[in-house]
Scaffold this motif. Sequence first.
Motif: not given
Length: 647
Positions: A49-51, A289-290, A445-447
């Motif tokens: 959400g922040n990203v 993007y990130l 991140f997230g993986v």
Amino acid sequence: MSERIESVLQEKRSFSSPEAFKAKARLNDKMAYNRLYRQSLDEPDTFWGNVANELHWFEPWDKVREWHEPFVKWFIGGKTNLAYNCLDRHLNSWRRNKAAIIWEGEPGDQRVLTYQDLHREVSKFANVLKGKDIGQGDRVAIYMPMIPEAAIAMLACARIGATHSVVFGGFSAAALADRINDATAKAVITADGGFRRGSVFPLKPAVDEALEQCETVESVFVVKRGNNDVAMQAGRDHWYHELMDEVPTDCPAEPLDAEHPLFILYTSGSTGKPKGVLHSTGGYQTYTYLTSKYIFDMRDEDVFWCTADVGWITGHSYIVYGPLLNGATQVMYEGVPNYPEPDRFWQLVEKYRVSTFYTAPTAIRAFIKWGDAWPKCCDLSSLRLLGTVGEPINPEAWIWYQQVIGNGNCPIVDTWWQTETGGIMITTLPGVHEAKPGSAGLPFFGVEPAIVDVDGNEQAANDGGYLVIKRPWPSMLRTVYGDDDRYRAQYWSEIPHVYFAGDGARRDEDGYFWIMGRVDDVVNVSGHRLGTMEVESALVSHEAVAEAAVVGRPDEIKGQAIVAFVTLEEGRLGNEDLRKALLQHVSKEIGAIAKPEEIRFADALPKTRSGKIMRRLLRNIAAGEEASGDISTLEDKSVIEQLMQSG
Ligand code: 7RM
């Protein structure tokens, strides 16, 4: 899919990030990475959400994720627009007049488009498309050379909510027709032709031929680039430049649902017809993007250059969308790396002061073969970061890249990902982690990756197995276009409740992933299942060898015997002495179990058009069979003839 895959490669070198790089990197300490990585897994809604909130949303989402295996949705209820985020978002800042794309054609012509220029061209072309009744819910095929209009076409589709399907310009009319028909595309965007290796390759004639078999295409837009003669069919075909003269410059970006289908990109399976990998908007934009921001440490001062073609996922995510979302400046180049001479890439790096360079192992192995004199003639001191993608990189090629191109000053990010993953999944972060040559590194991140056996049991450190991802991530493919069953069968069935990537890998004691190649390519020698990558790396580490491909040939005693196809450095001769020397070298490097039964010297290896070695064809040749299965993705068909005679 049966037993585990054995890993025999011993690679102990490791390189920490150069201090000068580290000092300025966005992320430069392991604690910060660990904290963010933990948060991305423990509180994914907060993290993502922040990203996502760093980008523009016309309407906020109600819910970050919804997961009904194997179907995921991200940012449910949110309204956004990817072209808006790539372009309009930068117009209110000083970036308005910053170079977005510095383009060079193969003949040496140049164009620079600022963010404002790109915004204007995209808006106009979006109006052109709307003028031909193309909009939300339509599919548009893009078949272009590497010119700025390829990116403009993609962004214009994204702006109005048309789903694009980019087909690599090197594909034949038949391959184009299949892809147009599978997506039932309403329009095609193409060019008369483009430049490659000093001459014009025609595109529009291939479109004409393809369209004889396509019923759904109503409009064809043709950019003038090659100036080759083309036929224009009245009513259907339009010159891009003529229509662009007639439209207003203003075209507001449509607020689109976060799950709106952004693009389809076809990827060839080893069997059957190509799969239309479908990506959607909100998750894809957040993830590209990130990843661009942290993995390439993208800065306003950088000049980024990804050498891929927009016809591949790498071109989608790290030429068009990721860099523009970050407001980066990038180089885009139309032609081949060895025209007019093998130093063309290095001339470009010197001329535009490229700071980040992202290419494929197949290109790196070609540079090595052409000799160090070419890069050494150019000033490469602007480079600060190097990347690779597409295949496992052999440690020797990694070291060469670091020394000869990076002059020892640049971190290298080896990025593992797929068309299906949308963005980079496994890599080192350049200011944070040590790099180990031949290992892609750690999860982004997230993986949440794992190495498992066929039942999904996790393997111990260093034991080979199947690479899987245990939870959905924002840029995961949503389905195979028009074929949910194939999507489920291909990615979510062989191993229960995880995404199966189709690659073999191991994870070492530091948590680093070592990709061992496609599981279809594994060789089984006397019950030992070996990844092809490791034997190939051992061969390539011999000074005479430029490239190697290893396959199994049926063997009555061992099950399979290893056959190695080897190309040599310029000036080396493939004789009996060298054959013996290579066998000994492999024994010494990884052990007798991996010693090839047969070594075949070749002028070239069969590759896909994006440069991946097609071991499937080599398996046929090694077994003395005719090449079987789909060969439409093969780059150069004459290679097969030569190889069949080499045995
Ligand atoms: C981005 C791209 C995907 C396949 C993948 C792997 C192989 C890609 C690496 C790699 C080892 C890497 N998409 N692959 N990157 N293997 N190290 N850094 O290439 O859909 O065309 O291919 O490529 O086998 O599954 S792709």
